[in-house]
Design an enzyme around this catalytic site. Structure first.
Site, PDB file in Angstrom:
ATOM      1  N   LYS A  65       0.805  -1.230   0.000  1.00 48.53           N
ATOM      2  CA  LYS A  65       0.000   0.000   0.000  1.00 48.53           C
ATOM      3  C   LYS A  65       0.834   1.274   0.000  1.00 48.53           C
ATOM      4  O   LYS A  65       0.375   2.318  -0.447  1.00 48.53           O
ATOM      5  CB  LYS A  65      -0.941  -0.002   1.198  1.00 48.53           C
ATOM      6  CG  LYS A  65      -2.049  -1.015   1.044  1.00 48.53           C
ATOM      7  CD  LYS A  65      -2.989  -1.009   2.208  1.00 48.53           C
ATOM      8  CE  LYS A  65      -3.983  -2.139   2.019  1.00 48.53           C
ATOM      9  NZ  LYS A  65      -4.969  -2.225   3.059  1.00 48.53           N
ATOM     10  N   ASP A 101      -9.698   2.495   2.743  1.00 50.27           N
ATOM     11  CA  ASP A 101      -9.585   1.735   4.006  1.00 50.27           C
ATOM     12  C   ASP A 101     -10.044   2.560   5.199  1.00 50.27           C
ATOM     13  O   ASP A 101     -10.685   2.037   6.113  1.00 50.27           O
ATOM     14  CB  ASP A 101      -8.122   1.332   4.266  1.00 50.27           C
ATOM     15  CG  ASP A 101      -7.750   0.070   3.530  1.00 50.27           C
ATOM     16  OD1 ASP A 101      -8.643  -0.718   3.197  1.00 50.27           O
ATOM     17  OD2 ASP A 101      -6.537  -0.117   3.290  1.00 50.27           O
TER      18      ASP A 101
HETATM   19  P1  NDP Z   1       2.163  -3.449   6.565  1.00 49.07           P
HETATM   20  O1  NDP Z   1       3.016  -4.534   6.022  1.00 49.07           O
HETATM   21  O2  NDP Z   1       2.205  -2.100   5.950  1.00 49.07           O
HETATM   22  O3  NDP Z   1       2.477  -3.262   8.138  1.00 49.07           O
HETATM   23  C1  NDP Z   1       2.577  -4.376   8.966  1.00 49.07           C
HETATM   24  C2  NDP Z   1       2.581  -3.961  10.426  1.00 49.07           C
HETATM   25  O4  NDP Z   1       2.523  -5.168  11.215  1.00 49.07           O
HETATM   26  C3  NDP Z   1       3.847  -3.216  10.883  1.00 49.07           C
HETATM   27  O5  NDP Z   1       3.506  -2.284  11.862  1.00 49.07           O
HETATM   28  C4  NDP Z   1       4.691  -4.355  11.486  1.00 49.07           C
HETATM   29  O6  NDP Z   1       5.603  -3.915  12.485  1.00 49.07           O
HETATM   30  C5  NDP Z   1       3.607  -5.178  12.150  1.00 49.07           C
HETATM   31  N1  NDP Z   1       4.014  -6.559  12.403  1.00 49.07           N
HETATM   32  C6  NDP Z   1       4.269  -7.528  11.493  1.00 49.07           C
HETATM   33  N2  NDP Z   1       4.598  -8.673  12.125  1.00 49.07           N
HETATM   34  C7  NDP Z   1       4.560  -8.415  13.465  1.00 49.07           C
HETATM   35  C8  NDP Z   1       4.798  -9.206  14.619  1.00 49.07           C
HETATM   36  N3  NDP Z   1       5.172 -10.472  14.548  1.00 49.07           N
HETATM   37  N4  NDP Z   1       4.630  -8.611  15.831  1.00 49.07           N
HETATM   38  C9  NDP Z   1       4.257  -7.311  15.943  1.00 49.07           C
HETATM   39  N5  NDP Z   1       4.030  -6.521  14.862  1.00 49.07           N
HETATM   40  C10 NDP Z   1       4.176  -7.069  13.643  1.00 49.07           C
HETATM   41  O7  NDP Z   1       0.674  -4.050   6.541  1.00 49.07           O
HETATM   42  P2  NDP Z   1      -0.694  -3.226   6.481  1.00 49.07           P
HETATM   43  O8  NDP Z   1      -0.613  -2.117   7.464  1.00 49.07           O
HETATM   44  O9  NDP Z   1      -1.078  -2.911   5.086  1.00 49.07           O
HETATM   45  O10 NDP Z   1      -1.744  -4.328   6.992  1.00 49.07           O
HETATM   46  C11 NDP Z   1      -1.742  -4.751   8.348  1.00 49.07           C
HETATM   47  C12 NDP Z   1      -2.840  -5.790   8.546  1.00 49.07           C
HETATM   48  O11 NDP Z   1      -4.139  -5.202   8.402  1.00 49.07           O
HETATM   49  C13 NDP Z   1      -2.749  -6.902   7.515  1.00 49.07           C
HETATM   50  O12 NDP Z   1      -2.838  -8.131   8.184  1.00 49.07           O
HETATM   51  C14 NDP Z   1      -3.957  -6.706   6.615  1.00 49.07           C
HETATM   52  O13 NDP Z   1      -4.466  -7.920   6.140  1.00 49.07           O
HETATM   53  C15 NDP Z   1      -4.952  -6.017   7.555  1.00 49.07           C
HETATM   54  N6  NDP Z   1      -5.905  -5.158   6.841  1.00 49.07           N
HETATM   55  C16 NDP Z   1      -7.232  -5.478   6.852  1.00 49.07           C
HETATM   56  C17 NDP Z   1      -8.172  -4.698   6.195  1.00 49.07           C
HETATM   57  C18 NDP Z   1      -9.620  -5.073   6.242  1.00 49.07           C
HETATM   58  O14 NDP Z   1     -10.375  -4.591   5.386  1.00 49.07           O
HETATM   59  N7  NDP Z   1     -10.063  -5.830   7.222  1.00 49.07           N
HETATM   60  C19 NDP Z   1      -7.766  -3.513   5.413  1.00 49.07           C
HETATM   61  C20 NDP Z   1      -6.361  -3.229   5.518  1.00 49.07           C
HETATM   62  C21 NDP Z   1      -5.472  -4.059   6.165  1.00 49.07           C
HETATM   63  P3  NDP Z   1       7.087  -3.407  12.102  1.00 49.07           P
HETATM   64  O15 NDP Z   1       6.943  -1.966  11.742  1.00 49.07           O
HETATM   65  O16 NDP Z   1       7.845  -3.648  13.345  1.00 49.07           O
HETATM   66  O17 NDP Z   1       7.556  -4.256  10.949  1.00 49.07           O
END
Ligand code: NDP
Length: 262
Positions: A65, A101
Site C-alpha cells: 500500500k 480503508d
Molecule cells: P504493513 O506490512 O504495511 O504493516 C505491517 C505492520 O505489522 C507493521 O507495523 C509491522 O511492524 C507489524 N508486524 C508484522 N509482524 C509483526 C509481529 N510479529 N509482531 C508485531 N508486529 C508485527 O501491513 P498493512 O498495514 O497494510 O496491513 C496490516 C494488517 O491489516 C494486515 O494483516 C492486513 O491484512 C490487515 N488489513 C485489513 C483490512 C480489512 O479490510 N479488514 C484492510 C487493511 C489491512 P514493524 O513496523 O515492526 O515491521
C-alpha cells in the site's frame, strides 16, 4: 469486458474476488475480478497494465500500500495524507491512487461504538495503521499508538499527533485495534501482542485481519466484544466498487457473499 484484481502477498486469505464478482453479477456487469499474488519486483509491471487498459482497476493490499505510490501519476488528497493507497484506477489519462480503508475502518467501528471519550490503542505502523489514524483524527487526543519497531511507530505518532507508547507498557484503553500483520505469519501467528491482564480491561477488540486470530479468540473467551474485520473489508470495498464502476454498490449482495448481514 473489464478486468480488476487484488494485488498483494500473501493472498490466499483474500475475500475480495468473492465480494466483487458477486457485485458484478448482481448488476449484470461483464466484469471479472481476480488475484495477482506478486513479489515486489512485479508491482511496477502490474501498474503498467492499468495504464495500458489491461486492468480497469486494482485493489492494493498488504504489503504494497505504500510501495505502490511511487508508480502513480496522481494521489487523491486523503491518500496523500494517509500515505497509503488501496485503490488504483485509470482516469483522465492518469493512473490514480485513492484510499478507501480509512472510511471502511471508521464505518465498521462507529457501527459498534460511540468514540466520544473512549481511549483507543492502535497496534501497528503500516498502511492499515495510517488509515486508522486518519479515520480517528478528530479523536487524536485519546489515541495511543504502539509498534514492534519503535522508531517507525514514534515517527508515525508524531506525524498524526497521537501519543506513542512502548509495546511492553501499554496504557489501559477502551478500544484495542490490531493493525499488524502478525497473525498472517506462521512464525508470529500465536503471539497475542498484549497480555491477557491488559486485554481484560478493554471493552472492544478490532483485529483488522479477518478470520479467527489468537487475539479475537482470546477476546471472545474473555467476553470482550469483537468487531469482525470483514466489516471493514465490506465498507472499504463498497467505496472502491463505486470508484471502479461509477455505480451504486449492491451492499446486501456484497455483505451476503462474505457471510455478513448488513
Ligand atoms: P504493513 O506490512 O504495511 O504493516 C505491517 C505492520 O505489522 C507493521 O507495523 C509491522 O511492524 C507489524 N508486524 C508484522 N509482524 C509483526 C509481529 N510479529 N509482531 C508485531 N508486529 C508485527 O501491513 P498493512 O498495514 O497494510 O496491513 C496490516 C494488517 O491489516 C494486515 O494483516 C492486513 O491484512 C490487515 N488489513 C485489513 C483490512 C480489512 O479490510 N479488514 C484492510 C487493511 C489491512 P514493524 O513496523 O515492526 O515491521
Amino acid at each position: 469486458m473489464k478486468f480488476f484484481a487484488v494485488v498483494g502477498h500473501p493472498l490466499e486469505h483474500s475475500l475480495s474476488p468473492t465480494l466483487f464478482n458477486a457485485a458484478f453479477k448482481a448488476l449484470d456487469l461483464d466484469y471479472t475480478y481476480t488475484k495477482e499474488d506478486i513479489g515486489l519486483s512485479e508491482l511496477k509491471l502490474i501498474l503498467e497494465k492499468v495504464r495500458s487498459g489491461e486492468y480497469s482497476g486494482l485493489s492494493v493490499t498488504v504489503p504494497y500500500k505504500e510501495e505502490v505510490i511511487q508508480y502513480l501519476d496522481e494521489l487523491i488528497p486523503e491518500a496523500k495524507i494517509i500515505g497509503a493507497v488501496n485503490t488504483v484506477y485509470f482516469s483522465e489519462g492518469k493512473v490514480k491512487g485513492e484510499n478507501t480503508d480509512w472510511q471502511g475502518f471508521k464505518d465498521a467501528l462507529v457501527k459498534h461504538t460511540n468514540l466520544e471519550n473512549k481511549k483507543i490503542l492502535i497496534y501497528g505502523a503500516g498502511g492499515a495503521a495510517r488509515a486508522c489514524l486518519y479515520a480517528l483524527k478528530e479523536f487524536k487526543d485519546n489515541v495511543f499508538l504502539t509498534n514492534r519497531t519503535e522508531a517507525k511507530g514514534m515517527r508515525l505518532s508524531e506525524e498524526f499527533g497521537v501519543t506513542f507508547v512502548n509495546k511492553d507498557k501499554l496504557p489501559d484503553v477502551d478500544v484495542f485495534i490490531n493493525a499488524t500483520s502478525a497473525s498472517l505469519n506462521p512464525k508470529s501467528r500465536n503471539e497475542l501482542l498484549v497480555s491477557e491482564d491488559q486485554l481484560k480491561k478493554v471493552s472492544i477488540v478490532f483485529d483488522l485481519v479477518y478470520g479467527e486470530t489468537l487475539l479475537t479468540k482470546t477476546a471472545n473467551t474473555l467476553g470482550i466484544k469483537t468487531i469482525d474485520a470483514k466489516e471493514m473489508l465490506l465498507y472499504q470495498a463498497i467505496k472502491q466498487f463505486e470508484i471502479f464502476t461509477g455505480k451504486e454498490a449492491p451492499i446486501e449482495v456484497m455483505a451476503k457473499s462474505i457471510g455478513l448481514s448488513h
